[in-house]
Design an enzyme around this catalytic site. Structure first.
Site, PDB file in Angstrom:
ATOM      1  N   LYS A   1       0.867  -1.181   0.000  1.00  0.00           N
ATOM      2  CA  LYS A   1       0.000   0.000   0.000  1.00  0.00           C
ATOM      3  C   LYS A   1       0.896   1.220   0.000  1.00  0.00           C
ATOM      4  O   LYS A   1       2.034   1.159   0.460  1.00  0.00           O
ATOM      5  CB  LYS A   1      -0.878   0.016   1.255  1.00  0.00           C
ATOM      6  CG  LYS A   1      -2.112   0.871   1.112  1.00  0.00           C
ATOM      7  CD  LYS A   1      -3.215   0.117   0.407  1.00  0.00           C
ATOM      8  CE  LYS A   1      -4.404   0.989   0.065  1.00  0.00           C
ATOM      9  NZ  LYS A   1      -5.545   0.181  -0.403  1.00  0.00           N
TER      10      LYS A   1
ATOM     11  N   ASP B   1      -7.042   4.207  -4.570  1.00  0.00           N
ATOM     12  CA  ASP B   1      -7.715   4.026  -3.276  1.00  0.00           C
ATOM     13  C   ASP B   1      -8.355   5.394  -2.983  1.00  0.00           C
ATOM     14  O   ASP B   1      -8.586   6.168  -3.919  1.00  0.00           O
ATOM     15  CB  ASP B   1      -6.713   3.612  -2.180  1.00  0.00           C
ATOM     16  CG  ASP B   1      -7.400   3.109  -0.909  1.00  0.00           C
ATOM     17  OD1 ASP B   1      -7.866   1.964  -0.897  1.00  0.00           O
ATOM     18  OD2 ASP B   1      -7.496   3.880   0.077  1.00  0.00           O
TER      19      ASP B   1
HETATM   20  P1  NDP Z   1     -13.004   7.574  -2.936  1.00  0.00           P
HETATM   21  O1  NDP Z   1     -11.941   8.569  -2.693  1.00  0.00           O
HETATM   22  O2  NDP Z   1     -13.514   7.388  -4.305  1.00  0.00           O
HETATM   23  O3  NDP Z   1     -14.257   7.870  -1.991  1.00  0.00           O
HETATM   24  C1  NDP Z   1     -14.118   7.903  -0.607  1.00  0.00           C
HETATM   25  C2  NDP Z   1     -15.459   8.272  -0.003  1.00  0.00           C
HETATM   26  O4  NDP Z   1     -15.395   8.121   1.405  1.00  0.00           O
HETATM   27  C3  NDP Z   1     -15.824   9.718  -0.239  1.00  0.00           C
HETATM   28  O5  NDP Z   1     -17.227   9.817  -0.317  1.00  0.00           O
HETATM   29  C4  NDP Z   1     -15.279  10.426   0.982  1.00  0.00           C
HETATM   30  O6  NDP Z   1     -15.964  11.636   1.310  1.00  0.00           O
HETATM   31  C5  NDP Z   1     -15.534   9.397   2.050  1.00  0.00           C
HETATM   32  N1  NDP Z   1     -14.505   9.508   3.105  1.00  0.00           N
HETATM   33  C6  NDP Z   1     -13.166   9.368   2.954  1.00  0.00           C
HETATM   34  N2  NDP Z   1     -12.536   9.553   4.121  1.00  0.00           N
HETATM   35  C7  NDP Z   1     -13.498   9.824   5.004  1.00  0.00           C
HETATM   36  C8  NDP Z   1     -13.485  10.109   6.390  1.00  0.00           C
HETATM   37  N3  NDP Z   1     -12.333  10.150   7.092  1.00  0.00           N
HETATM   38  N4  NDP Z   1     -14.671  10.316   6.999  1.00  0.00           N
HETATM   39  C9  NDP Z   1     -15.837  10.274   6.294  1.00  0.00           C
HETATM   40  N5  NDP Z   1     -15.913  10.006   4.975  1.00  0.00           N
HETATM   41  C10 NDP Z   1     -14.762   9.789   4.366  1.00  0.00           C
HETATM   42  O7  NDP Z   1     -12.437   6.195  -2.343  1.00  0.00           O
HETATM   43  P2  NDP Z   1     -12.898   4.700  -2.665  1.00  0.00           P
HETATM   44  O8  NDP Z   1     -14.359   4.656  -2.891  1.00  0.00           O
HETATM   45  O9  NDP Z   1     -11.990   4.163  -3.674  1.00  0.00           O
HETATM   46  O10 NDP Z   1     -12.537   3.985  -1.290  1.00  0.00           O
HETATM   47  C11 NDP Z   1     -13.482   3.841  -0.231  1.00  0.00           C
HETATM   48  C12 NDP Z   1     -13.047   2.719   0.684  1.00  0.00           C
HETATM   49  O11 NDP Z   1     -12.955   1.489  -0.066  1.00  0.00           O
HETATM   50  C13 NDP Z   1     -11.670   2.882   1.336  1.00  0.00           C
HETATM   51  O12 NDP Z   1     -11.695   2.258   2.592  1.00  0.00           O
HETATM   52  C14 NDP Z   1     -10.749   2.096   0.403  1.00  0.00           C
HETATM   53  O13 NDP Z   1      -9.582   1.685   1.061  1.00  0.00           O
HETATM   54  C15 NDP Z   1     -11.652   0.923   0.061  1.00  0.00           C
HETATM   55  N6  NDP Z   1     -11.337   0.171  -1.139  1.00  0.00           N
HETATM   56  C16 NDP Z   1     -11.224   0.780  -2.350  1.00  0.00           C
HETATM   57  C17 NDP Z   1     -10.978   0.023  -3.483  1.00  0.00           C
HETATM   58  C18 NDP Z   1     -10.940   0.617  -4.851  1.00  0.00           C
HETATM   59  O14 NDP Z   1     -10.844  -0.142  -5.801  1.00  0.00           O
HETATM   60  N7  NDP Z   1     -11.035   1.922  -5.007  1.00  0.00           N
HETATM   61  C19 NDP Z   1     -10.760  -1.424  -3.390  1.00  0.00           C
HETATM   62  C20 NDP Z   1     -10.982  -1.975  -2.085  1.00  0.00           C
HETATM   63  C21 NDP Z   1     -11.234  -1.189  -1.008  1.00  0.00           C
HETATM   64  P3  NDP Z   1     -15.520  13.034   0.625  1.00  0.00           P
HETATM   65  O15 NDP Z   1     -16.095  12.994  -0.765  1.00  0.00           O
HETATM   66  O16 NDP Z   1     -16.103  14.079   1.479  1.00  0.00           O
HETATM   67  O17 NDP Z   1     -14.022  13.023   0.636  1.00  0.00           O
HETATM   68  O1  2IT Z   2      -7.839  -1.795  -1.025  1.00  0.00           O
HETATM   69  C1  2IT Z   2      -7.762  -2.241  -2.187  1.00  0.00           C
HETATM   70  O2  2IT Z   2      -7.891  -3.447  -2.433  1.00  0.00           O
HETATM   71  C2  2IT Z   2      -7.512  -1.288  -3.274  1.00  0.00           C
HETATM   72  N1  2IT Z   2      -7.475  -0.098  -3.031  1.00  0.00           N
HETATM   73  C3  2IT Z   2      -7.301  -1.790  -4.670  1.00  0.00           C
HETATM   74  C4  2IT Z   2      -5.903  -2.287  -4.859  1.00  0.00           C
HETATM   75  C5  2IT Z   2      -5.520  -2.629  -6.278  1.00  0.00           C
HETATM   76  O3  2IT Z   2      -4.333  -2.916  -6.474  1.00  0.00           O
HETATM   77  O4  2IT Z   2      -6.365  -2.619  -7.177  1.00  0.00           O
END
Ligand code: NDP
Ligand code: 2IT
Length: 451
Positions: free
Chosen positions: A126, A166
């Site tokens: 990460k 992420d």
């Molecule tokens: P994005 O940046 O696209 O979206 C994040 C969302 O969560 C936004 O709506 C943001 O609000 C909100 N958010 C972030 N931090 C906080 C906080 N501290 N308190 C409240 N709301 C918060 O990220 P992703 O959708 O990609 O990721 C979301 C989660 O999924 C994370 O935990 C990530 O690690 C996990 N994840 C992501 C993957 C991926 O493929 N993208 C894969 C697997 C897991 P705001 O718009 O106000 O910032």
């Molecule tokens: O938490 C996760 O699994 C991710 N943010 C995606 C990682 C990746 O390599 O696609």
């Protein structure tokens, strides 16, 4: 003292403030795998846990860049290369002001076991930065990404370490990072996943995590003898990549997702959320969710400040299935009690470690289905690996092909997790099943590869 307590005691001095979330993730895994350690002494003899909880290396670097006012800004960049027993280091990059070494260690550690569960040849890593993309112009984001890659490129490669997105890192950031890598190395490599489709990205990578979490839930509900999602009210937190695509798949299945959240508040639209509007607000204009009620006056917007501390408005709304898809520790014990009291039947973690340990305990004790992040959100990294395969072969898979493989992968993970739990005497406990199955594969590889 049981074997779990003995193991945990070895790491107690690493439980400092910055390491809190890492320690939380590690402690859960150690408790889960105690039956495995007891049944097979090889894991203790080979000091697998001691070796697994220490990253292979942590790269930390300065990122200096010029903002739009020609002022020099300085951030810190990181890459935690945790474990490559099963394949090249693989995992996302997070750009958020809360990023520090402890957060990235927690995410990297989880990623090792998650990637193992996919059955694909990928190790765990990460990275990221305390850079905050919010409020920055595209040009500033580009300059930051270029400066970040100037340093990071020395440590990555298609067979070495393949970063992805992420929180705060999506197609725009991956595009700029890829452009800079290509400029420095003169090489068009599959060195990042989540690239836009027209220059090497995989179809369905943006949808993969959210869709995958819903596919996992469908399988889990069926296996646990619960009713399917069709026609059911669901609550979702987050309004980013994972949340919006979970909402999309739920709607495709005929479920009714009624909520989403961002860092400032919650939207509750009892008739079902308007996904096109959400995509316009969050993906296109990167604006606040509050704007939703300008179009839908009958929906409710609840600012974070208006809900009592310790809980979150989104989990106080009655639902059949809940999908926390925003960030770590966003579903507390209070939230879990509200979900239970309102008759919720299932919780699926789309985000990484969104539920606190106390919340998980309450949810499991009350007989709800609980799908832990490292299993339920593995669809994102699985499709990232599909992108690596397509890049290596200079080929392209159709949307239908990727979707079918994603669905098959999520069903396979779900069944494997459930079977492992049964084999180790904890039937129905998907947390223990995921931790044991994920750990075992990495541990066996580490033993076979020597120290
Ligand atoms: P994005 O940046 O696209 O979206 C994040 C969302 O969560 C936004 O709506 C943001 O609000 C909100 N958010 C972030 N931090 C906080 C906080 N501290 N308190 C409240 N709301 C918060 O990220 P992703 O959708 O990609 O990721 C979301 C989660 O999924 C994370 O935990 C990530 O690690 C996990 N994840 C992501 C993957 C991926 O493929 N993208 C894969 C697997 C897991 P705001 O718009 O106000 O910032
Ligand atoms: O938490 C996760 O699994 C991710 N943010 C995606 C990682 C990746 O390599 O696609």
């Amino acid at each position: 003292m049981g074997i779990a307590e003995e193991e945990i005691a070895k790491f107690e001095n690493s439980n400092c403030e910055e390491n809190k979330v890492f320690y939380q993730a590690m402690e859960e895994v150690i408790y889960s795998i105690a039956p495995l350690l007891e049944s097979d002494p090889r894991y203790t003899e080979h000091a697998i846990l001691e070796r697994l909880v220490v990253p292979d290396r942590i790269i930390k670097f300065k990122v200096s860049w010029l903002d739009d006012n020609n002022k020099i800004q300085v951030n810190t960049g990181y890459r935690v290369q945790f474990n490559n027993a099963l394949g090249p280091y693989k995992g996302g990059l997070r750009f958020h002001p809360t990023v520090n070494e402890g957060v990235l260690k927690f995410l990297g550690f989880e990623q090792i076991l998650k990637n193992s569960l996919t059955g694909l040849p990928i190790g765990g890593a990460k990275g990221g930065s305390d850079f905050n993309p919010k409020g920055k112009s595209d040009f500033e984001v580009m300059k930051f990404c270029s400066a970040f890659m100037t340093e990071l490129h020395k440590y990555i490669g298609p067979r070495i370490d393949v970063p992805a997105g992420d929180i705060g890192v999506g197609g725009r950031e991956i595009g700029y990072l890829f452009g800079e890598y290509k400029k420095i190395t003169s090489s068009f490599d599959g060195v990042l996943t989540g690239k836009p489709f027209f220059f090497g990205g995989s179809l369905m990578r943006p949808e993969a995590t959210g869709y995958g979490a819903v596919y996992f839930t469908e399988t889990m509900l069926e296996m646990e003898g619960k009713e399917p999602l069709t026609g059911k009210v669901c609550t979702v937190s987050g309004a980013g990549n994972v949340a919006l695509h979970a909402i999309e798949k739920l709607q495709q299945l005929g479920a009714i997702p009624v909520t989403c959240t961002d860092s400032r508040g919650t939207i509750y639209d009892a008739r079902g959320v308007d996904l096109d509007l959400l995509k316009d607000i969050k993906l296109k204009r990167r604006a606040s969710l509050e704007e939703y009620i300008q179009t839908h006056a009958e929906a409710k917007y609840i600012p974070v400040s208006e809900y009592p501390e310790g809980g979150h408005a989104v989990w106080d709304i009655p639902c059949y299935a809940a999908f926390p898809c925003a960030t770590q520790n966003e579903l507390t014990e209070i939230d879990a009690q509200n979900l239970i009291a309102n008759g919720c039947q299932s919780v699926t973690e789309g985000a990484n470690m969104p539920s606190t340990p106390e919340a998980i305990e309450a949810i499991q004790n009350h007989g709800l289905c609980f799908a832990p992040a490292k299993a339920a959100n593995a669809g994102g990294v699985a499709v990232s690996e599909f992108e690596m395969s397509q890049n290596a072969a200079m080929s392209r898979w159709s949307f239908e092909e990727v979707d079918a493989k994603l669905k098959e992968t999520m069903q396979m993970i779900c069944k494997r997790v459930a079977l492992t739990a049964k084999d180790y005497g904890v039937e129905g406990n998907y947390v223990d099943g995921a931790n044991i199955a994920g750990f075992k594969k990495v541990a066996d590889a580490m033993i076979a590869e020597g120290i």
